[in-house]
Scaffold this motif. Structure first.
Motif, mmCIF file in Angstrom:
data_model
loop_
_atom_site.group_PDB
_atom_site.id
_atom_site.type_symbol
_atom_site.label_atom_id
_atom_site.label_comp_id
_atom_site.label_asym_id
_atom_site.label_seq_id
_atom_site.Cartn_x
_atom_site.Cartn_y
_atom_site.Cartn_z
ATOM 1 N N ILE A 173 0.840 -1.203 0.000
ATOM 2 C CA ILE A 173 0.000 0.000 0.000
ATOM 3 C C ILE A 173 0.872 1.248 0.000
ATOM 4 O O ILE A 173 0.612 2.205 -0.727
ATOM 5 C CB ILE A 173 -0.930 -0.005 1.227
ATOM 6 C CG1 ILE A 173 -1.698 -1.303 1.303
ATOM 7 C CG2 ILE A 173 -1.886 1.152 1.163
ATOM 8 C CD1 ILE A 173 -2.490 -1.451 2.559
ATOM 9 N N MET B 57 3.868 1.650 -1.116
ATOM 10 C CA MET B 57 4.539 1.895 -2.400
ATOM 11 C C MET B 57 3.604 2.572 -3.385
ATOM 12 O O MET B 57 3.994 3.503 -4.098
ATOM 13 C CB MET B 57 5.054 0.580 -2.985
ATOM 14 C CG MET B 57 6.500 0.326 -2.641
ATOM 15 S SD MET B 57 7.059 -1.214 -3.300
ATOM 16 C CE MET B 57 7.315 -0.807 -4.991
ATOM 17 N N VAL B 58 2.343 2.122 -3.413
ATOM 18 C CA VAL B 58 1.362 2.776 -4.288
ATOM 19 C C VAL B 58 1.175 4.225 -3.869
ATOM 20 O O VAL B 58 1.076 5.134 -4.700
ATOM 21 C CB VAL B 58 0.030 2.013 -4.239
ATOM 22 C CG1 VAL B 58 -1.004 2.722 -5.074
ATOM 23 C CG2 VAL B 58 0.204 0.623 -4.728
ATOM 24 N N LEU C 189 4.043 6.310 -5.085
ATOM 25 C CA LEU C 189 3.966 6.516 -6.536
ATOM 26 C C LEU C 189 2.962 7.598 -6.882
ATOM 27 O O LEU C 189 3.261 8.532 -7.646
ATOM 28 C CB LEU C 189 3.582 5.189 -7.193
ATOM 29 C CG LEU C 189 3.110 5.268 -8.630
ATOM 30 C CD1 LEU C 189 4.270 5.645 -9.497
ATOM 31 C CD2 LEU C 189 2.518 3.970 -9.056
ATOM 32 N N LEU C 190 1.755 7.519 -6.284
ATOM 33 C CA LEU C 190 0.722 8.498 -6.632
ATOM 34 C C LEU C 190 1.096 9.880 -6.114
ATOM 35 O O LEU C 190 0.806 10.898 -6.751
ATOM 36 C CB LEU C 190 -0.630 8.050 -6.073
ATOM 37 C CG LEU C 190 -1.163 6.757 -6.691
ATOM 38 C CD1 LEU C 190 -2.510 6.404 -6.106
ATOM 39 C CD2 LEU C 190 -1.289 6.880 -8.191
ATOM 40 N N PHE D 152 4.153 11.009 -5.925
ATOM 41 C CA PHE D 152 5.171 11.489 -6.877
ATOM 42 C C PHE D 152 4.505 12.068 -8.124
ATOM 43 O O PHE D 152 4.826 13.180 -8.566
ATOM 44 C CB PHE D 152 6.088 10.312 -7.227
ATOM 45 C CG PHE D 152 7.018 10.533 -8.370
ATOM 46 C CD1 PHE D 152 8.031 11.458 -8.283
ATOM 47 C CD2 PHE D 152 6.884 9.799 -9.531
ATOM 48 C CE1 PHE D 152 8.891 11.655 -9.339
ATOM 49 C CE2 PHE D 152 7.735 9.985 -10.581
ATOM 50 C CZ PHE D 152 8.742 10.920 -10.489
ATOM 51 N N ILE D 153 3.552 11.327 -8.679
ATOM 52 C CA ILE D 153 2.882 11.792 -9.898
ATOM 53 C C ILE D 153 2.095 13.072 -9.612
ATOM 54 O O ILE D 153 2.093 14.010 -10.411
ATOM 55 C CB ILE D 153 1.979 10.684 -10.460
ATOM 56 C CG1 ILE D 153 2.832 9.521 -10.954
ATOM 57 C CG2 ILE D 153 1.131 11.204 -11.607
ATOM 58 C CD1 ILE D 153 2.054 8.364 -11.451
ATOM 59 N N ILE E 208 4.479 16.027 -9.408
ATOM 60 C CA ILE E 208 4.952 16.430 -10.737
ATOM 61 C C ILE E 208 3.867 17.201 -11.478
ATOM 62 O O ILE E 208 4.128 18.242 -12.096
ATOM 63 C CB ILE E 208 5.398 15.195 -11.544
ATOM 64 C CG1 ILE E 208 6.759 14.740 -11.078
ATOM 65 C CG2 ILE E 208 5.457 15.505 -13.022
ATOM 66 C CD1 ILE E 208 7.328 13.659 -11.910
ATOM 67 N N ALA E 209 2.621 16.699 -11.386
ATOM 68 C CA ALA E 209 1.522 17.369 -12.082
ATOM 69 C C ALA E 209 1.312 18.773 -11.526
ATOM 70 O O ALA E 209 1.134 19.733 -12.292
ATOM 71 C CB ALA E 209 0.247 16.538 -11.954
ATOM 72 N N LYS F 104 4.168 21.064 -12.629
ATOM 73 C CA LYS F 104 4.092 21.414 -14.057
ATOM 74 C C LYS F 104 2.954 22.401 -14.302
ATOM 75 O O LYS F 104 3.075 23.317 -15.118
ATOM 76 C CB LYS F 104 3.889 20.141 -14.876
ATOM 77 C CG LYS F 104 4.175 20.360 -16.332
ATOM 78 C CD LYS F 104 4.642 19.127 -17.028
ATOM 79 C CE LYS F 104 4.873 19.410 -18.478
ATOM 80 N NZ LYS F 104 3.775 18.981 -19.337
ATOM 81 N N GLU G 161 4.332 25.675 -13.386
ATOM 82 C CA GLU G 161 5.373 26.167 -14.291
ATOM 83 C C GLU G 161 4.753 26.795 -15.537
ATOM 84 O O GLU G 161 5.196 27.833 -16.010
ATOM 85 C CB GLU G 161 6.287 25.003 -14.687
ATOM 86 C CG GLU G 161 7.483 25.417 -15.511
ATOM 87 C CD GLU G 161 8.176 24.214 -16.095
ATOM 88 O OE1 GLU G 161 7.581 23.130 -16.124
ATOM 89 O OE2 GLU G 161 9.322 24.375 -16.531
ATOM 90 N N ASN G 162 3.712 26.131 -16.087
ATOM 91 C CA ASN G 162 3.134 26.606 -17.338
ATOM 92 C C ASN G 162 2.013 27.611 -17.130
ATOM 93 O O ASN G 162 1.327 27.956 -18.085
ATOM 94 C CB ASN G 162 2.609 25.411 -18.150
ATOM 95 C CG ASN G 162 3.735 24.524 -18.616
ATOM 96 O OD1 ASN G 162 4.875 24.946 -18.645
ATOM 97 N ND2 ASN G 162 3.413 23.287 -18.956
ATOM 98 N N GLU H 96 -1.647 25.470 -16.894
ATOM 99 C CA GLU H 96 -1.835 24.433 -17.900
ATOM 100 C C GLU H 96 -0.875 23.296 -17.590
ATOM 101 O O GLU H 96 0.308 23.544 -17.369
ATOM 102 C CB GLU H 96 -1.528 25.005 -19.284
ATOM 103 C CG GLU H 96 -2.397 24.425 -20.372
ATOM 104 C CD GLU H 96 -2.157 25.105 -21.690
ATOM 105 O OE1 GLU H 96 -1.021 24.993 -22.173
ATOM 106 O OE2 GLU H 96 -3.067 25.747 -22.217
ATOM 107 N N ILE H 97 -1.416 22.062 -17.578
ATOM 108 C CA ILE H 97 -0.520 20.938 -17.242
ATOM 109 C C ILE H 97 0.477 20.706 -18.375
ATOM 110 O O ILE H 97 0.104 20.642 -19.516
ATOM 111 C CB ILE H 97 -1.331 19.655 -16.954
ATOM 112 C CG1 ILE H 97 -2.057 19.802 -15.629
ATOM 113 C CG2 ILE H 97 -0.400 18.459 -16.877
ATOM 114 C CD1 ILE H 97 -2.795 18.578 -15.205
#
Lengths: 158, 89
Positions: free
Chosen positions: B64, B66-67, B70-71, B73-74, B77-78, B81, B84-85, B88-89
């Motif tokens: 659990i 590890m999942v 991972l989520l 982290f994503i 990043i989203a 980003k 940054e923009n 806008e993704i």
């Protein structure tokens, strides 16, 4: 529209991580009946790996790997596996998704047929969840603009 | 003895989550908020592992956590980003 990121670190990390995430997703799907997880959770992780690729490499590059049409086909294909196993049990004379009846086809004892049957159903669910998550994310990242509409918009601009 | 140790460790991390939550809600600027949410995710991961040690089922809780990592982290990043923009993704 999601664009490719300028940062080489994020792009490289995403590209290197992607196969490991997918292997982990397959582990979660396959090990669903011994540990937490199963078809839905594994499908979400599998979809998350593609979403990571889409975020970091932009929507054009991601569409080369997995187009919207292919995502739609995969979602239907997973559902076909699920309902196909269910209907196969129905044809063999049991209830819907009564895996024990598959033992005559698979030539194993009913207990093992139940284990294999639920594994097949979970694979189908995983494929469907992955494709639907990716399809939803495609819709969000393009702002709901279909590819043919996009060409029309570019012509109008000219 | 060892179980109590993990229990107090988990309780300490649990209070630290609220300090991070304060930074996430009132923190000046978006960057502080993103960092705070990411830190809360990391603390949740460790709390999950400690729960696994308390219940003697680490092999379940490792999956659990590890999942969760991972989520997290994503999501980070989203969010970065998106920032940054400029919306806008």
């Amino acid at each position: 529209m999601t664009r490719v990121t300028d940062d080489i670190i994020i792009r490289t990390v995403a590209r290197v991580f992607m196969p490991f995430i997918q292997i982990y997703a397959l582990y979660v799907i396959m090990h669903g009946h011994h540990s937490p997880g199963g078809g839905f959770q594994g499908g979400v992780i599998l979809g998350a790996s593609f979403i990571l690729y889409l975020i970091t490499h932009g929507v054009e590059d991601a569409k080369k790997r997995m187009s919207e049409l292919r995502a739609g086909l995969f979602s239907s294909f997973g559902l076909l596996i699920y309902s196909g196993i269910g209907l196969l049990c129905l044809i063999m004379g049991g209830n819907y998704l009564d895996y024990g009846r598959l033992s005559t086809i698979l030539k194993v004892i009913p207990a093992q047929a139940r284990s294999l049957g639920i594994l097949g159903v979970e694979i189908g669910v995983g494929i469907t969840v992955m494709a639907v998550m990716l399809s939803i994310f495609f819709d969000i990242s393009t702002g709901g603009v279909l590819p043919e509409d996009e060409e029309g918009l570019e012509e109008n601009d000219e | 003895m060892m179980s109590n140790f993990f229990l107090y460790l988990g309780m300490g991390l649990f209070t630290l989550v609220f300090l991070c939550l304060y930074r996430g809600v009132f923190g000046p600027g978006v960057l502080n908020r993103i960092a705070a949410i990411s830190a809360i995710g990391t603390k949740t991961l460790v709390i999950l592992l400690i729960m696994g040690f308390i219940y003697h089922r680490v092999e379940m809780f490792v999956d659990i956590s590890m999942v969760y990592a991972l989520l997290n982290f994503i999501g980070t990043i989203a969010a970065a980003k998106y920032l940054e923009n400029g919306g806008e993704i």
